[in-house]
Write a protein that holds these residues in place. Structure first.
Motif, mmCIF file in Angstrom:
data_model
loop_
_atom_site.group_PDB
_atom_site.id
_atom_site.type_symbol
_atom_site.label_atom_id
_atom_site.label_comp_id
_atom_site.label_asym_id
_atom_site.label_seq_id
_atom_site.Cartn_x
_atom_site.Cartn_y
_atom_site.Cartn_z
ATOM 1 N N SER A 1 22.990 89.587 27.673
ATOM 2 C CA SER A 1 22.380 88.253 27.730
ATOM 3 C C SER A 1 23.365 87.185 28.206
ATOM 4 C CB SER A 1 21.784 87.858 26.375
ATOM 5 O OG SER A 1 22.783 87.562 25.434
ATOM 6 N N SER B 1 24.908 82.107 17.328
ATOM 7 C CA SER B 1 23.657 81.586 17.857
ATOM 8 C C SER B 1 22.914 82.638 18.685
ATOM 9 C CB SER B 1 23.946 80.346 18.701
ATOM 10 O OG SER B 1 22.783 79.872 19.315
ATOM 11 N N GLU B 2 23.640 83.318 19.561
ATOM 12 C CA GLU B 2 23.020 84.338 20.414
ATOM 13 C C GLU B 2 22.537 85.537 19.603
ATOM 14 O OE1 GLU B 2 22.236 84.693 23.856
ATOM 15 O OE2 GLU B 2 22.376 82.543 23.560
ATOM 16 N N THR C 1 21.579 85.482 16.494
ATOM 17 C CA THR C 1 20.385 85.012 15.790
ATOM 18 C C THR C 1 19.179 85.051 16.705
ATOM 19 O OG1 THR C 1 21.734 83.625 14.339
ATOM 20 C CG2 THR C 1 19.388 83.071 14.520
ATOM 21 N N ARG C 2 19.359 84.620 17.962
ATOM 22 C CA ARG C 2 18.274 84.633 18.929
ATOM 23 C C ARG C 2 17.830 86.058 19.232
ATOM 24 N NH1 ARG C 2 17.562 85.806 23.789
ATOM 25 N NH2 ARG C 2 19.745 86.129 24.294
ATOM 26 N N ALA D 1 14.153 87.781 18.420
ATOM 27 C CA ALA D 1 13.343 88.369 19.482
ATOM 28 C C ALA D 1 12.924 89.803 19.141
ATOM 29 C CB ALA D 1 14.086 88.327 20.804
#
Length: 90
Positions: A22, A81-82, A84-85, A89
């Motif tokens: 990502s 943060s990533e 968690t995202r 998802a």
């Protein structure tokens, strides 16, 4: 990427793969990021990966530039943060 032993406590191996993809990281940058996230110093990362400390420093600078952060704390917050995202998802 197997990574340092303690990194799995917060981020799984599969999550590291998703995170690297990502963020558009090469395998080597992802390895350096994973180890930095686990709390390793640049010297420890160099020893672990079998590369020069100056090379690790260059990789860290590349990470900062690529991810548009200016400190290790910002880098770690971006990882949190990533991840968690990615988890949200599913």
């Amino acid at each position: 990427m197997t990574g340092p032993p303690d990194s799995g406590d917060l981020v799984s191996g599969d999550e590291w793969v998703c995170l690297a993809e990502s963020l558009g990281l090469s395998e080597r940058l992802a390895e350096v990021l994973e180890r930095a996230f686990s709390g390793m110093t640049e010297r420890e990362i160099a020893l672990d990966l079998g590369i020069a400390q100056n090379t690790v420093h260059d990789y860290v600078k590349r990470l900062y530039r690529k991810l548009e952060v200016h400190s290790r704390n910002e880098l770690l917050m971006l990882v949190f943060s990533e991840v968690t995202r990615i988890r949200a998802a599913g």
